[in-house]
Design a protein around this motif. Structure first.
Motif, PDB file in Angstrom:
ATOM      1  N   ALA A 111       8.474  12.727   2.982  1.00 14.84           N
ATOM      2  CA  ALA A 111       7.384  12.597   2.002  1.00 14.84           C
ATOM      3  C   ALA A 111       6.089  13.198   2.563  1.00 14.84           C
ATOM      4  O   ALA A 111       6.153  14.135   3.364  1.00 14.84           O
ATOM      5  CB  ALA A 111       7.230  11.149   1.548  1.00 14.84           C
ATOM      6  N   GLY A 112       4.913  12.661   2.179  1.00 13.90           N
ATOM      7  CA  GLY A 112       3.655  13.386   2.402  1.00 13.90           C
ATOM      8  C   GLY A 112       2.988  13.147   3.743  1.00 13.90           C
ATOM      9  O   GLY A 112       3.372  12.275   4.515  1.00 13.90           O
ATOM     10  N   GLY A 113       1.944  13.934   3.993  1.00 16.04           N
ATOM     11  CA  GLY A 113       1.140  13.847   5.207  1.00 16.04           C
ATOM     12  C   GLY A 113       0.143  14.988   5.187  1.00 16.04           C
ATOM     13  O   GLY A 113       0.550  16.144   5.144  1.00 16.04           O
ATOM     14  N   TYR A 114      -1.152  14.655   5.170  1.00 13.59           N
ATOM     15  CA  TYR A 114      -2.180  15.674   4.908  1.00 13.59           C
ATOM     16  C   TYR A 114      -3.352  15.528   5.872  1.00 13.59           C
ATOM     17  O   TYR A 114      -4.510  15.520   5.473  1.00 13.59           O
ATOM     18  CB  TYR A 114      -2.651  15.568   3.443  1.00 13.59           C
ATOM     19  CG  TYR A 114      -1.492  15.572   2.482  1.00 13.59           C
ATOM     20  CD1 TYR A 114      -0.923  16.769   2.058  1.00 13.59           C
ATOM     21  CD2 TYR A 114      -0.921  14.376   2.059  1.00 13.59           C
ATOM     22  CE1 TYR A 114       0.181  16.768   1.220  1.00 13.59           C
ATOM     23  CE2 TYR A 114       0.181  14.373   1.219  1.00 13.59           C
ATOM     24  CZ  TYR A 114       0.722  15.565   0.803  1.00 13.59           C
ATOM     25  OH  TYR A 114       1.820  15.559  -0.024  1.00 13.59           O
ATOM     26  N   ALA A 115      -3.023  15.386   7.163  1.00 11.19           N
ATOM     27  CA  ALA A 115      -4.083  15.297   8.167  1.00 11.19           C
ATOM     28  C   ALA A 115      -4.835  16.625   8.243  1.00 11.19           C
ATOM     29  O   ALA A 115      -4.262  17.687   7.977  1.00 11.19           O
ATOM     30  CB  ALA A 115      -3.480  14.965   9.526  1.00 11.19           C
TER      31      ALA A 115
ATOM     32  N   THR B 254      10.389  13.921  -2.180  1.00 11.46           N
ATOM     33  CA  THR B 254       9.586  14.497  -3.268  1.00 11.46           C
ATOM     34  C   THR B 254       9.631  13.540  -4.472  1.00 11.46           C
ATOM     35  O   THR B 254      10.286  13.788  -5.469  1.00 11.46           O
ATOM     36  CB  THR B 254      10.091  15.904  -3.608  1.00 11.46           C
ATOM     37  OG1 THR B 254      11.518  15.928  -3.594  1.00 11.46           O
ATOM     38  CG2 THR B 254       9.602  16.899  -2.570  1.00 11.46           C
ATOM     39  N   HIS B 255       8.866  12.478  -4.316  1.00 13.92           N
ATOM     40  CA  HIS B 255       8.984  11.304  -5.190  1.00 13.92           C
ATOM     41  C   HIS B 255       8.181  11.391  -6.483  1.00 13.92           C
ATOM     42  O   HIS B 255       8.253  10.473  -7.288  1.00 13.92           O
ATOM     43  CB  HIS B 255       8.615  10.024  -4.415  1.00 13.92           C
ATOM     44  CG  HIS B 255       7.217  10.028  -3.861  1.00 13.92           C
ATOM     45  ND1 HIS B 255       6.587   8.884  -3.439  1.00 13.92           N
ATOM     46  CD2 HIS B 255       6.335  11.042  -3.654  1.00 13.92           C
ATOM     47  CE1 HIS B 255       5.376   9.182  -2.994  1.00 13.92           C
ATOM     48  NE2 HIS B 255       5.200  10.478  -3.102  1.00 13.92           N
ATOM     49  N   HIS B 256       7.383  12.452  -6.660  1.00 14.01           N
ATOM     50  CA  HIS B 256       6.650  12.595  -7.933  1.00 14.01           C
ATOM     51  C   HIS B 256       7.444  13.410  -8.971  1.00 14.01           C
ATOM     52  O   HIS B 256       6.933  13.648 -10.064  1.00 14.01           O
ATOM     53  CB  HIS B 256       5.279  13.238  -7.717  1.00 14.01           C
ATOM     54  CG  HIS B 256       4.383  12.443  -6.805  1.00 14.01           C
ATOM     55  ND1 HIS B 256       4.097  11.112  -7.008  1.00 14.01           N
ATOM     56  CD2 HIS B 256       3.722  12.793  -5.676  1.00 14.01           C
ATOM     57  CE1 HIS B 256       3.294  10.677  -6.036  1.00 14.01           C
ATOM     58  NE2 HIS B 256       3.065  11.682  -5.216  1.00 14.01           N
TER      59      HIS B 256
ATOM     60  N   ALA C  96       3.574  10.078   6.047  1.00 16.77           N
ATOM     61  CA  ALA C  96       2.576  10.032   7.125  1.00 16.77           C
ATOM     62  C   ALA C  96       1.175   9.825   6.554  1.00 16.77           C
ATOM     63  O   ALA C  96       0.216   9.683   7.312  1.00 16.77           O
ATOM     64  CB  ALA C  96       2.628  11.323   7.932  1.00 16.77           C
ATOM     65  N   ASP C  97       1.057   9.780   5.237  1.00 15.92           N
ATOM     66  CA  ASP C  97      -0.290   9.763   4.647  1.00 15.92           C
ATOM     67  C   ASP C  97      -0.981   8.402   4.562  1.00 15.92           C
ATOM     68  O   ASP C  97      -2.162   8.364   4.188  1.00 15.92           O
ATOM     69  CB  ASP C  97      -0.332  10.527   3.306  1.00 15.92           C
ATOM     70  CG  ASP C  97       0.794  10.190   2.362  1.00 15.92           C
ATOM     71  OD1 ASP C  97       1.492   9.201   2.604  1.00 15.92           O
ATOM     72  OD2 ASP C  97       0.968  10.933   1.363  1.00 15.92           O
ATOM     73  N   PRO C  98      -0.335   7.267   4.937  1.00 15.84           N
ATOM     74  CA  PRO C  98      -1.155   6.051   5.108  1.00 15.84           C
ATOM     75  C   PRO C  98      -2.016   6.090   6.373  1.00 15.84           C
ATOM     76  O   PRO C  98      -2.788   5.155   6.616  1.00 15.84           O
ATOM     77  CB  PRO C  98      -0.105   4.923   5.212  1.00 15.84           C
ATOM     78  CG  PRO C  98       1.154   5.485   4.642  1.00 15.84           C
ATOM     79  CD  PRO C  98       1.109   6.961   4.983  1.00 15.84           C
TER      80      PRO C  98
ATOM     81  N   CYS D 156       7.295   4.389   1.394  1.00 11.13           N
ATOM     82  CA  CYS D 156       6.078   4.045   2.138  1.00 11.13           C
ATOM     83  C   CYS D 156       5.101   5.212   2.225  1.00 11.13           C
ATOM     84  O   CYS D 156       4.207   5.225   3.077  1.00 11.13           O
ATOM     85  CB  CYS D 156       6.440   3.534   3.530  1.00 11.13           C
ATOM     86  SG  CYS D 156       7.216   1.905   3.494  1.00 11.13           S
ATOM     87  N   ASP D 157       5.263   6.200   1.344  1.00  8.78           N
ATOM     88  CA  ASP D 157       4.214   7.219   1.175  1.00  8.78           C
ATOM     89  C   ASP D 157       2.995   6.508   0.573  1.00  8.78           C
ATOM     90  O   ASP D 157       3.150   5.516  -0.139  1.00  8.78           O
ATOM     91  CB  ASP D 157       4.724   8.306   0.223  1.00  8.78           C
ATOM     92  CG  ASP D 157       3.783   9.493   0.129  1.00  8.78           C
ATOM     93  OD1 ASP D 157       4.001  10.480   0.848  1.00  8.78           O
ATOM     94  OD2 ASP D 157       2.825   9.432  -0.679  1.00  8.78           O
ATOM     95  N   VAL D 158       1.808   7.029   0.847  1.00  3.76           N
ATOM     96  CA  VAL D 158       0.600   6.335   0.373  1.00  3.76           C
ATOM     97  C   VAL D 158       0.416   6.452  -1.147  1.00  3.76           C
ATOM     98  O   VAL D 158      -0.383   5.727  -1.739  1.00  3.76           O
ATOM     99  CB  VAL D 158      -0.659   6.852   1.121  1.00  3.76           C
ATOM    100  CG1 VAL D 158      -1.195   8.128   0.509  1.00  3.76           C
ATOM    101  CG2 VAL D 158      -1.742   5.785   1.157  1.00  3.76           C
ATOM    102  N   HIS D 159       1.179   7.351  -1.766  1.00  5.50           N
ATOM    103  CA  HIS D 159       1.093   7.537  -3.221  1.00  5.50           C
ATOM    104  C   HIS D 159       2.279   6.849  -3.903  1.00  5.50           C
ATOM    105  O   HIS D 159       3.390   6.857  -3.368  1.00  5.50           O
ATOM    106  CB  HIS D 159       1.078   9.036  -3.543  1.00  5.50           C
ATOM    107  CG  HIS D 159      -0.042   9.764  -2.853  1.00  5.50           C
ATOM    108  ND1 HIS D 159       0.151  10.538  -1.730  1.00  5.50           N
ATOM    109  CD2 HIS D 159      -1.365   9.778  -3.122  1.00  5.50           C
ATOM    110  CE1 HIS D 159      -1.026  11.017  -1.335  1.00  5.50           C
ATOM    111  NE2 HIS D 159      -1.964  10.574  -2.153  1.00  5.50           N
ATOM    112  N   GLN D 160       2.044   6.296  -5.070  1.00  2.00           N
ATOM    113  CA  GLN D 160       3.100   5.536  -5.760  1.00  2.00           C
ATOM    114  C   GLN D 160       4.251   6.454  -6.169  1.00  2.00           C
ATOM    115  O   GLN D 160       4.029   7.589  -6.605  1.00  2.00           O
ATOM    116  CB  GLN D 160       2.513   4.831  -6.989  1.00  2.00           C
ATOM    117  CG  GLN D 160       3.413   3.729  -7.544  1.00  2.00           C
ATOM    118  CD  GLN D 160       4.089   4.112  -8.857  1.00  2.00           C
ATOM    119  OE1 GLN D 160       3.808   5.163  -9.432  1.00  2.00           O
ATOM    120  NE2 GLN D 160       4.977   3.257  -9.325  1.00  2.00           N
TER     121      GLN D 160
HETATM  122 ZN   LIG Z   1       1.812  11.070  -0.550  1.00  2.00          ZN
END
Ligand SMILES: [Zn+2]
Length: 309
Positions: free
Chosen positions: A273-277, A117-119, A232-234, A155-159
């Motif tokens: 971290a994230g992933g929104y398929a 939860t990097h944000h 997983a979001d890249p 390596c989440d697609v969001h900074q």
């Molecule tokens: Zn993300």
């Protein structure tokens, strides 16, 4: 292998909300079905005590989260409706990362089927992130004299703005974020190394960028513990990503990240971290492949015994 989960702690969400609440239980079932973890190796994470959270995040923010007193602006930024169940789940996600990090120090690798939860920063909680699990886990390892110097490979697609906010001033932590240049968060807090990737970056260029980022970061970090955010979001089919990695490319990413981090002798703690398929099962595929890559690197799992080997 041992893994941690908090999937039983669900929280109310409006219909068609983008947060993939179902991913966590499906992933737990999947890692057991694939033989990555036996049922008794899947541990339910304990909630992180508030004192652990207060060691890295602002007391006022934590009090507003605990009591549901976030401002309207904070609620909008968070993007999840507040409830006591949301807070309980968030604390358990942190507890899972702390447990996985301790396990990593003991066994070389550890994994939480959640976290990343990097944000969440020192005094803000946004982008679906209440608490910064990685920063809390690092603080616990230090307080327990289990580790001192760290690298965070995001390596989440969001900074990773929240992680940069908490750990940026810390000379014993090196933060690396590889992310889509034209994606959330639009106001960045700089990591020690930020790699902005163009929309539609595919496997080959991504893997090269990751390798180069590690060339730069690893000798500077001199880390004894590494946190790897295996977002997983890249993936090319992700709704919130803008990169174009295939599932095979993401597997190669995991292997490169794990092997290069481990080659330095650092213990490696992996978080999701994230992933929104569109179809949550695609996100689960990607996360399960990460778990399989971790398991194959633990000596009890011979090559070929696991899917994807
Ligand atoms: Zn993300």
């Amino acid at each position: 292998m041992d893994v941690w989960t908090h999937d039983r702690w669900r929280f109310p969400l409006p219909q068609r909300h983008r947060f993939p609440i179902d991913k966590y239980a499906l992933l737990r079932e999947r890692v057991v079905a694939d033989g990555i973890a036996r049922p008794e190796e899947v541990h339910e994470a304990e909630p992180a005590p508030w004192e652990w959270l207060a060691a890295v995040q602002d007391a006022g923010l934590l009090e507003r989260i605990r009591t549901g007193a976030l401002s309207d602006r904070e609620r909008r930024g968070l993007g999840l409706p507040w409830s006591p169940a949301l807070v309980e789940r968030g604390r358990r996600a942190v507890g899972g990362s702390v447990a996985a990090a301790r396990h990593a120090v003991r066994h070389g690798l550890g994994m939480n089927l959640g976290g990343g939860t990097h944000h969440a920063g020192r005094d803000f909680a946004r982008g679906y992130c209440l608490f910064n699990d990685v920063a809390v886990a690092l603080r616990r390892l230090r307080d327990e004299a289990l580790a001192e110097r760290a690298i965070v490979l995001d390596c989440d697609v969001h900074q990773g703005d929240g992680t940069a906010h908490v750990l940026g001033p810390d000379p014993r932590a090196f933060t690396v974020s590889l992310h889509g240049a034209r994606n959330y968060p639009f106001q960045r807090i700089p990591s020690d190394l930020d790699v902005d990737l163009a929309s539609c970056t595919g496997d080959e260029r991504y893997l090269q960028a990751l390798d180069e980022a590690l060339d730069f970061a690893l000798p500077r970090a001199e880390a004894d513990v590494a946190f790897y955010l295996a977002g997983a979001d890249p993936w090319e089919g992700d709704r919130l990503g803008r990169l174009a990695l295939t599932k095979a490319g993401l597997r190669a990413r995991d292997e490169l990240a794990l092997d290069r981090l481990r080659s330095t002798g650092a213990a490696v703690c992996v978080v999701l971290a994230g992933g929104y398929a569109d179809d949550v099962r695609d996100t689960v595929d990607i996360n399960a492949a990460t778990a399989a890559a971790v398991a194959r690197r633990l000596c009890s799992y011979p090559e070929g015994a696991l899917p994807g080997a």
